[in-house]
Design a protein around this motif. Structure first.
Motif, mmCIF file in Angstrom:
data_model
loop_
_atom_site.group_PDB
_atom_site.id
_atom_site.type_symbol
_atom_site.label_atom_id
_atom_site.label_comp_id
_atom_site.label_asym_id
_atom_site.label_seq_id
_atom_site.Cartn_x
_atom_site.Cartn_y
_atom_site.Cartn_z
ATOM 1 N N CYS A 317 1.427 29.095 47.986
ATOM 2 C CA CYS A 317 2.696 28.491 48.435
ATOM 3 C C CYS A 317 2.922 28.686 49.938
ATOM 4 N N PRO A 335 6.962 30.315 43.778
ATOM 5 C CA PRO A 335 7.300 29.181 42.921
ATOM 6 C C PRO A 335 7.724 29.573 41.504
ATOM 7 N N CYS A 354 11.228 25.718 48.951
ATOM 8 C CA CYS A 354 10.071 25.007 48.410
ATOM 9 C C CYS A 354 9.947 23.673 49.127
ATOM 10 N N LEU A 356 8.128 21.282 47.832
ATOM 11 C CA LEU A 356 7.714 20.354 46.760
ATOM 12 C C LEU A 356 6.332 19.749 47.038
ATOM 13 N N CYS A 357 5.467 20.547 47.689
ATOM 14 C CA CYS A 357 4.126 20.025 47.992
ATOM 15 C C CYS A 357 3.254 19.963 46.731
ATOM 16 N N GLY A 358 3.604 20.772 45.715
ATOM 17 C CA GLY A 358 2.891 20.709 44.435
ATOM 18 C C GLY A 358 1.607 21.521 44.385
ATOM 19 N N THR A 361 1.479 23.845 41.359
ATOM 20 C CA THR A 361 1.193 23.192 40.083
ATOM 21 C C THR A 361 -0.313 22.956 39.940
ATOM 22 N N ASP A 371 6.497 22.256 40.517
ATOM 23 C CA ASP A 371 7.291 21.411 41.430
ATOM 24 C C ASP A 371 8.322 20.594 40.643
ATOM 25 N N LYS A 372 7.936 20.144 39.457
ATOM 26 C CA LYS A 372 8.865 19.380 38.625
ATOM 27 C C LYS A 372 10.045 20.275 38.182
ATOM 28 N N HIS A 375 12.325 20.926 41.197
ATOM 29 C CA HIS A 375 13.117 19.726 41.454
ATOM 30 C C HIS A 375 14.243 19.616 40.429
#
Ligand code: SF4
Length: 457
Positions: A317, A335, A354, A356-358, A361, A371-372, A375
């Motif tokens: 992260c 995360p 965050c 939200l780069c994923g 995941t 990330d989901k 969000h």
């Protein structure tokens, strides 16, 4: 390292970021773990199949959790293990204290348990006259420093070896100025051995609980869980109810991924299976809910309970690596810390720690859709009217402007003019935290829309 009165993630991160050297090697050290993880994962051609299987095993268990918990309890009892149920942290601490006071325990050695951090068990027991010694080297370091862990696998990753040397000199009498890791590790080993030999009871966390066998699995690299559990008469294993797996085969799948995804090792040095008390001893398992069944009610949040706590998502992260674990307003950082802790975060700030780069995941061995989930937390916060202060006041305005082409074009034209004619020092405060570390952009001659009309339409 100093701590701040504000609990907001950005404020705490700003303190960590003041020491640029620390930020750089912190980020580098974690990236090194990420690289080792990548090499270990790519050495197994079936890695992606394992991830899929891992995800399905955890989802299946969570979907049938009541059945597996009952099966686990029955098999534990058949094996002579005493099982306790705790609905929350307070109940967990009371149960543990009850067991310890029944045996007049004065010293408890403990190994690898983020759950006891979550329950704030150490101070609870210490207030009641029971000394608690964390025996994992990293955990002992931060315990001596009076700090919480900053990572779930490498809890003292934020400290430099010189700082550890100073701490050990002060607390366990190593030579002044010594910072050689081998010397310090040997000194810690001798110090911890004394603690193991003088403890009245031992406690460990649980990596997996195997329903079909009534057994718990504990993974360490230092063998400290085994030293603890095998020496005193009483052993206690505390676990979140999400640690359940159906059988040995499922545990084997997750074990193949746990260490590889954490540190790049093929397997942890010690993966111990405890399936009953030692001769003349007592074994207790405490199963803790503490908000987990509530998470199960939300289909998206429920997936965070697939986590096997490898720490892989933290190592990759970009926010965690450069803001440090203590900047999160929760026991577990990074995360997965946001995924399981955002609901309890009264500052409503960690859901925004965050990009939200994923990346998290992508590396997760059990495919937790981090990330989901993060969000989703933002949406839940917004729906509950719990947006962070700044966002609460300006985001509705930003939404209105972005939703209207004339308003957006006018405001962009104003911004271009302002960038051209006003000095940067006057404009920078309007750029907020973004502008603190960046130069303002040079204003383009016209809008993109005008350029597009002229050149492409
Ligand atoms: S969410 Fe996934 S990557 Fe993160 S600690 Fe849990 S299992 Fe590991």
């Amino acid at each position: 390292m100093s701590h701040t009165a504000s609990k907001i993630h950005a404020d705490k991160a700003a303190i960590f970021c003041k020491d640029e050297d620390r930020v750089n090697w912190h980020s580098k050290a974690l990236w090194l773990l990420r690289e080792k993880r990548d090499r270990a994962a790519s050495s197994l051609p079936e890695w992606e199949q394992l991830r899929q299987l891992g995800s399905e095993i955890k989802l299946h268990t969570l979907t049938n959790l009541a059945k597996y918990l009952e099966m686990f309890e029955q098999n534990c009892q058949a094996n002579g293990i005493q099982v306790h149920w705790a609905k929350d942290a307070a109940e967990h601490n009371e149960i543990v204290h009850g067991i310890l006071s029944h045996h007049q325990v004065k010293k408890l050695v403990k190994s690898k348990s983020m759950l006891t951090e979550e329950c704030h068990m150490n101070p609870y027991l210490e207030e009641r006259g029971i000394e608690v010694i964390d025996t994992d080297l990293g955990e002992r370091i931060i315990q001596l420093a009076g700090q919480p862990p900053s990572h779930i696998v490498v809890p003292a990753i934020h400290l430099k070896k010189e700082e550890v040397g100073e701490l050990f000199h002060e607390k366990i009498g190593t030579e002044a100025g010594a910072s050689d890791p081998t010397y310090l590790t040997r000194a810690a080993r001798a110090h911890l051995r004394e603690q193991f030999l003088s403890a009245d009871a031992a406690m460990t966390g649980v990596n997996m609980a195997i329903a079909e066998k009534g057994a718990v699995v504990v993974c360490t690299n230092e063998g400290n869980a085994d030293m603890g559990a095998n020496l005193p008469k009483v052993q206690i294993h505390s676990m979140g109810m999400d640690k359940m797996v159906p059988n040995l085969d499922s545990a084997a799948v997750l074990l193949r991924m746990l260490a590889r995804n954490a540190t790049g090792q093929p397997v942890t040095t010690y993966s111990s299976f405890y399936r009953g008390p030692k001769a003349g001893g007592e074994m207790h398992v405490v199963i803790v809910d503490n908000g987990r069944s509530n998470m199960l009610k939300d289909k998206i949040l429920a997936e965070s309970l697939k986590c096997i706590r490898c720490g892989g998502c933290m190592n990759t992260c970009p926010v965690y690596r450069r803001s440090g674990g203590h900047s999160y307003n929760y026991t577990i950082p990074g995360p997965i810390g946001i995924a399981v802790g955002a609901q309890k975060d009264d500052t409503n700030s960690i859901a925004w720690a965050c990009t939200l780069c994923g990346s998290c995941t992508q590396v997760c061995p059990t495919k937790v859709p981090l990330d989901k989930i993060i969000h989703h937390h933002r949406r839940l916060k917004a729906e509950a009217g719990n947006l962070p202060y700044g966002k609460r006041s300006y985001m509705p305005v930003v939404g209105k402007v972005m939703g209207s082409a004339p308003m957006l074009n006018t405001s962009m034209a104003m911004a271009r003019t302002a960038l051209r004619i006003l000095p940067g020092s006057l404009l920078k405060p309007f750029a907020g935290a973004w502008g603190k570390y960046r130069e303002l952009p040079v204003a383009p001659k016209s809008s993109f829309e005008a350029w597009y009309k002229k050149n492409r339409s």
